[in-house]
Enzyme design. Structure first.
Site, PDB file in Angstrom:
ATOM      1  N   ARG A 171       0.696  -1.107   0.239  1.00 37.07           N
ATOM      2  CA  ARG A 171      -0.132  -0.012   0.024  1.00 37.07           C
ATOM      3  C   ARG A 171       0.832   1.326  -0.003  1.00 37.07           C
ATOM      4  O   ARG A 171       0.309   2.481  -0.452  1.00 37.07           O
ATOM      5  CB  ARG A 171      -0.823  -0.012   1.137  1.00 37.07           C
ATOM      6  CG  ARG A 171      -2.048  -1.170   1.094  1.00 37.07           C
ATOM      7  CD  ARG A 171      -2.730  -0.984   2.539  1.00 37.07           C
ATOM      8  NE  ARG A 171      -3.403   0.321   2.914  1.00 37.07           N
ATOM      9  CZ  ARG A 171      -4.490   0.783   2.329  1.00 37.07           C
ATOM     10  NH1 ARG A 171      -5.229   0.078   1.620  1.00 37.07           N
ATOM     11  NH2 ARG A 171      -5.056   2.097   2.705  1.00 37.07           N
ATOM     12  N   ARG A 175       9.981   6.448  -2.043  1.00 40.22           N
ATOM     13  CA  ARG A 175      10.265   7.586  -3.319  1.00 40.22           C
ATOM     14  C   ARG A 175      11.665   7.916  -2.965  1.00 40.22           C
ATOM     15  O   ARG A 175      12.148   8.257  -1.889  1.00 40.22           O
ATOM     16  CB  ARG A 175       9.223   8.737  -3.013  1.00 40.22           C
ATOM     17  CG  ARG A 175       7.835   8.114  -2.943  1.00 40.22           C
ATOM     18  CD  ARG A 175       7.199   9.243  -3.910  1.00 40.22           C
ATOM     19  NE  ARG A 175       5.775   8.816  -4.143  1.00 40.22           N
ATOM     20  CZ  ARG A 175       4.800   9.448  -3.195  1.00 40.22           C
ATOM     21  NH1 ARG A 175       5.156  10.293  -2.203  1.00 40.22           N
ATOM     22  NH2 ARG A 175       3.654   9.103  -3.145  1.00 40.22           N
ATOM     23  N   ARG A 247      -9.348  -6.383  13.025  1.00 39.04           N
ATOM     24  CA  ARG A 247      -8.511  -5.384  13.800  1.00 39.04           C
ATOM     25  C   ARG A 247      -9.847  -4.076  13.932  1.00 39.04           C
ATOM     26  O   ARG A 247     -10.650  -3.946  13.096  1.00 39.04           O
ATOM     27  CB  ARG A 247      -7.397  -4.599  13.400  1.00 39.04           C
ATOM     28  CG  ARG A 247      -6.636  -5.649  13.170  1.00 39.04           C
ATOM     29  CD  ARG A 247      -5.934  -6.487  14.593  1.00 39.04           C
ATOM     30  NE  ARG A 247      -5.238  -5.558  15.218  1.00 39.04           N
ATOM     31  CZ  ARG A 247      -4.586  -5.923  16.358  1.00 39.04           C
ATOM     32  NH1 ARG A 247      -4.950  -6.981  16.888  1.00 39.04           N
ATOM     33  NH2 ARG A 247      -4.073  -4.805  17.168  1.00 39.04           N
ATOM     34  N   ARG A 277      -1.698   6.550  15.796  1.00 36.20           N
ATOM     35  CA  ARG A 277      -1.644   7.816  15.089  1.00 36.20           C
ATOM     36  C   ARG A 277      -2.730   8.688  15.831  1.00 36.20           C
ATOM     37  O   ARG A 277      -3.318   8.409  16.471  1.00 36.20           O
ATOM     38  CB  ARG A 277      -1.767   7.720  13.699  1.00 36.20           C
ATOM     39  CG  ARG A 277      -3.150   7.157  13.405  1.00 36.20           C
ATOM     40  CD  ARG A 277      -3.315   6.784  11.748  1.00 36.20           C
ATOM     41  NE  ARG A 277      -4.710   6.483  11.244  1.00 36.20           N
ATOM     42  CZ  ARG A 277      -4.829   5.971  10.237  1.00 36.20           C
ATOM     43  NH1 ARG A 277      -4.069   5.913   9.389  1.00 36.20           N
ATOM     44  NH2 ARG A 277      -6.018   5.221   9.951  1.00 36.20           N
ATOM     45  N   GLU A 298      -5.482   7.124  17.872  1.00 37.40           N
ATOM     46  CA  GLU A 298      -6.319   5.730  17.651  1.00 37.40           C
ATOM     47  C   GLU A 298      -5.390   4.726  18.071  1.00 37.40           C
ATOM     48  O   GLU A 298      -4.128   4.356  18.035  1.00 37.40           O
ATOM     49  CB  GLU A 298      -5.859   5.392  16.031  1.00 37.40           C
ATOM     50  CG  GLU A 298      -7.304   6.170  15.112  1.00 37.40           C
ATOM     51  CD  GLU A 298      -6.839   5.917  13.734  1.00 37.40           C
ATOM     52  OE1 GLU A 298      -6.658   4.809  13.217  1.00 37.40           O
ATOM     53  OE2 GLU A 298      -7.225   6.913  12.854  1.00 37.40           O
ATOM     54  N   TYR A 346      -9.329  -5.920   2.554  1.00 37.88           N
ATOM     55  CA  TYR A 346      -8.710  -4.435   2.766  1.00 37.88           C
ATOM     56  C   TYR A 346      -9.226  -3.580   1.674  1.00 37.88           C
ATOM     57  O   TYR A 346      -8.283  -3.381   0.850  1.00 37.88           O
ATOM     58  CB  TYR A 346      -7.272  -4.236   3.113  1.00 37.88           C
ATOM     59  CG  TYR A 346      -6.598  -3.294   3.948  1.00 37.88           C
ATOM     60  CD1 TYR A 346      -7.142  -2.046   4.004  1.00 37.88           C
ATOM     61  CD2 TYR A 346      -5.343  -3.590   4.356  1.00 37.88           C
ATOM     62  CE1 TYR A 346      -6.453  -1.101   4.777  1.00 37.88           C
ATOM     63  CE2 TYR A 346      -4.354  -2.518   5.009  1.00 37.88           C
ATOM     64  CZ  TYR A 346      -5.337  -1.138   5.255  1.00 37.88           C
ATOM     65  OH  TYR A 346      -4.359  -0.236   5.728  1.00 37.88           O
ATOM     66  N   ASP A 348      -9.812   0.000  -0.139  1.00 38.69           N
ATOM     67  CA  ASP A 348     -10.145   1.596  -0.347  1.00 38.69           C
ATOM     68  C   ASP A 348     -11.685   2.211  -0.946  1.00 38.69           C
ATOM     69  O   ASP A 348     -12.301   1.218  -1.742  1.00 38.69           O
ATOM     70  CB  ASP A 348      -8.855   2.213  -1.092  1.00 38.69           C
ATOM     71  CG  ASP A 348      -7.382   2.319  -0.402  1.00 38.69           C
ATOM     72  OD1 ASP A 348      -7.636   2.246   0.745  1.00 38.69           O
ATOM     73  OD2 ASP A 348      -6.664   2.194  -1.118  1.00 38.69           O
TER      74      ASP A 348
HETATM   75  N1  UDP Z   1       2.684   1.374   8.295  1.00 38.81           N
HETATM   76  C1  UDP Z   1       3.801   1.370   8.948  1.00 38.81           C
HETATM   77  N2  UDP Z   1       4.116   2.670   9.370  1.00 38.81           N
HETATM   78  C2  UDP Z   1       3.544   3.940   9.120  1.00 38.81           C
HETATM   79  C3  UDP Z   1       2.287   3.565   8.496  1.00 38.81           C
HETATM   80  C4  UDP Z   1       2.020   2.601   7.767  1.00 38.81           C
HETATM   81  O1  UDP Z   1       4.441   0.253   9.291  1.00 38.81           O
HETATM   82  O2  UDP Z   1       3.978   4.877   9.673  1.00 38.81           O
HETATM   83  C5  UDP Z   1       2.375   0.231   7.709  1.00 38.81           C
HETATM   84  C6  UDP Z   1       1.265  -0.849   8.600  1.00 38.81           C
HETATM   85  O3  UDP Z   1       1.370  -1.928   8.707  1.00 38.81           O
HETATM   86  C7  UDP Z   1       0.059  -0.270   7.907  1.00 38.81           C
HETATM   87  C8  UDP Z   1       0.116  -0.236   6.485  1.00 38.81           C
HETATM   88  O4  UDP Z   1       1.569   0.107   6.521  1.00 38.81           O
HETATM   89  O5  UDP Z   1      -1.222  -1.054   8.378  1.00 38.81           O
HETATM   90  C9  UDP Z   1      -0.657   0.772   5.755  1.00 38.81           C
HETATM   91  O6  UDP Z   1      -0.633   1.887   5.964  1.00 38.81           O
HETATM   92  P1  UDP Z   1      -1.744   2.838   5.525  1.00 38.81           P
HETATM   93  O7  UDP Z   1      -1.405   4.303   5.999  1.00 38.81           O
HETATM   94  O8  UDP Z   1      -2.125   2.548   4.263  1.00 38.81           O
HETATM   95  O9  UDP Z   1      -3.060   2.357   6.442  1.00 38.81           O
HETATM   96  P2  UDP Z   1      -4.383   2.861   6.688  1.00 38.81           P
HETATM   97  O10 UDP Z   1      -4.558   4.395   6.566  1.00 38.81           O
HETATM   98  O11 UDP Z   1      -5.496   2.195   5.792  1.00 38.81           O
HETATM   99  O12 UDP Z   1      -4.763   2.509   8.259  1.00 38.81           O
END
Ligand code: UDP
Length: 380
Positions: A171, A175, A247, A277, A298, A346, A348
């Site tokens: 996901r 970069r 989850r 976060r 969260e 999962y 979007d």
């Molecule tokens: N992830 C991580 N560190 C971060 C952000 C994301 O390890 O700082 C990993 C984590 O396993 C997460 C996955 O990348 O579940 C996908 O992140 P995304 O931001 O897409 O999650 P969402 O916003 O869908 O919860």
């Protein structure tokens, strides 16, 4: 035909609309007291801030059909999602980009230098990554992985990253430029009046009736020619083979004056910070001005039976159980399973809408050619 549709989130609403526009009748049953599922937004009465009640939802897509579809139902405001992360008492930019790399390693590399450097860090011995950790080590090496992914992923999934599917990491981009936009898609936006208004617009058709606080039960089914189920796949089968695991999230509210975070989302990568976060919701609407602010920490945990399901876990044992339900779903007639919960994936928002449009096309085609309506349109 008369359709009984379970769930008033994007999947149920989009399918109801297409069926109604084709002249059919759709009754949408929603067990919650509101429409829009987990995309639900509402204004906070105290501050006027538009809250994403079930966590941040940022619309992004490269699918023109989906983009045209959502913009029919409300004004989508340009919104470029940027995420920061705090680890070890320092703040960095996500997704991992050239600035993140240079800051973490104390370097000033140009793109080609950084690319070469990361290739040296990467674990070349891993050919086919079998899990999240292997996927990360193969692409970025141990230092980046330990800083930004190990702790966060451990907290988000409650499992060692060696037990999480490699697909979850895919996901996020890595970069070799200073571009720090979280998503690559050409369309990124948030609805001016919130997602609830968009879903209300989709459901606003004379052929659609919405029944809130009304679960769709087996007793309701005989009144309809066909059912569309966007609830949990295993719930349709009364969890016959066991429960598919999810989850769930707990949100802790923070209220303050002014600007609390300085951005919309700050991740916390350290494993000893218990939350993953913090989101400051007024920054999801940069076109609005609010003096006060509301944020949510969260916390992720395994969903109990009555908790709201968020993320399907999809580990090896969940997939074994899933395959039993998928077989059962394929053998079922008179019902179509769609959406994040209905297919245990999962997803979007744009993919959810795209699949709902495709499912509605498929249903209408089957009706048009007098064939039975398939129970699944995707490879779940
Ligand atoms: N992830 C991580 N560190 C971060 C952000 C994301 O390890 O700082 C990993 C984590 O396993 C997460 C996955 O990348 O579940 C996908 O992140 P995304 O931001 O897409 O999650 P969402 O916003 O869908 O919860």
């Amino acid at each position: 035909m008369r359709f009984g549709i379970a769930g008033a989130g994007f999947s149920g609403a989009v399918i109801a609309r297409d069926l109604a526009e084709a002249g059919h009748e759709a009754v949408v049953f929603e067990s919650r007291d509101h429409i829009a599922g987990n995309c639900y937004t509402e204004r906070d009465p105290e501050t006027g801030v538009m809250l994403h009640k079930y966590g941040p939802h940022i619309f992004h897509t490269g699918d023109e059909r989906v983009w045209e579809y959502v913009t029919r139902f409300g004004e989508m405001m340009p919104y470029n999602h940027r995420v920061r992360t705090t680890v070890g008492g320092r703040t960095y930019l996500l997704p991992v980009n050239l600035l993140t790399i240079n800051q973490l390693f104390g370097t000033a590399m140009r793109p080609d230098e950084a690319r070469e450097f990361i290739a040296e860090q990467a674990d070349q011995s891993i050919e086919e990554p079998q899990n999240f950790e292997e996927q990360a080590l193969k692409f970025m090496g141990r230092t980046l992985y330990d800083a930004f992914f190990h702790g966060y992923t451990r907290k988000q999934w409650g499992l060692p990253p060696t037990e999480i599917p490699a697909s979850v990491l895919k996901r996020l981009p890595l970069r070799f430029s200073y571009e720090d936009s979280y998503f690559n898609h050409p369309h990124q936006a948030i609805p001016r009046d919130g997602y609830t208004a968009i879903v209300a617009g989709i459901l606003d058709h004379p052929g659609i009736e919405v029944r809130l606080s009304t679960p769709y039960t087996a007793a309701d089914r005989p009144q309809f020619d066909h059912s569309v189920w966007t609830g949990q796949l295993d719930a349709w089968f009364d969890h016959e083979f066991g429960r598919l695991r999810y989850r769930t999230l707990d949100f802790e509210e923070i209220r303050a004056t002014g600007d609390y975070l300085g951005c919309s989302v700050m991740n916390f990568g350290d494993v000893d910070v218990p939350y993953t976060r913090i989101a400051e919701h007024k920054h999801f609407a940069p076109w609005e001005e609010h003096e006060d602010t509301v944020c949510f920490r969260e916390y992720s945990r395994l969903a109990e039976d009555d908790d709201i399901p968020y993320y399907p876990i999809r580990m090896a044992n969940d997939k074994t159980l899933l395959s039993k339900y998928v077989d059962a779903a394929r053998a079922e007639s008179g019902v179509t399973f769609v959406g994040r919960l209905g297919t245990y994936r999962y997803l979007d928002m744009d993919v959810t809408i795209g699949e709902a449009l495709a499912a509605a096309d498929g249903i209408l085609e089957a009706i048009g050619s007098s064939r039975p309506i398939p129970s699944l349109f995707v490879d779940a």
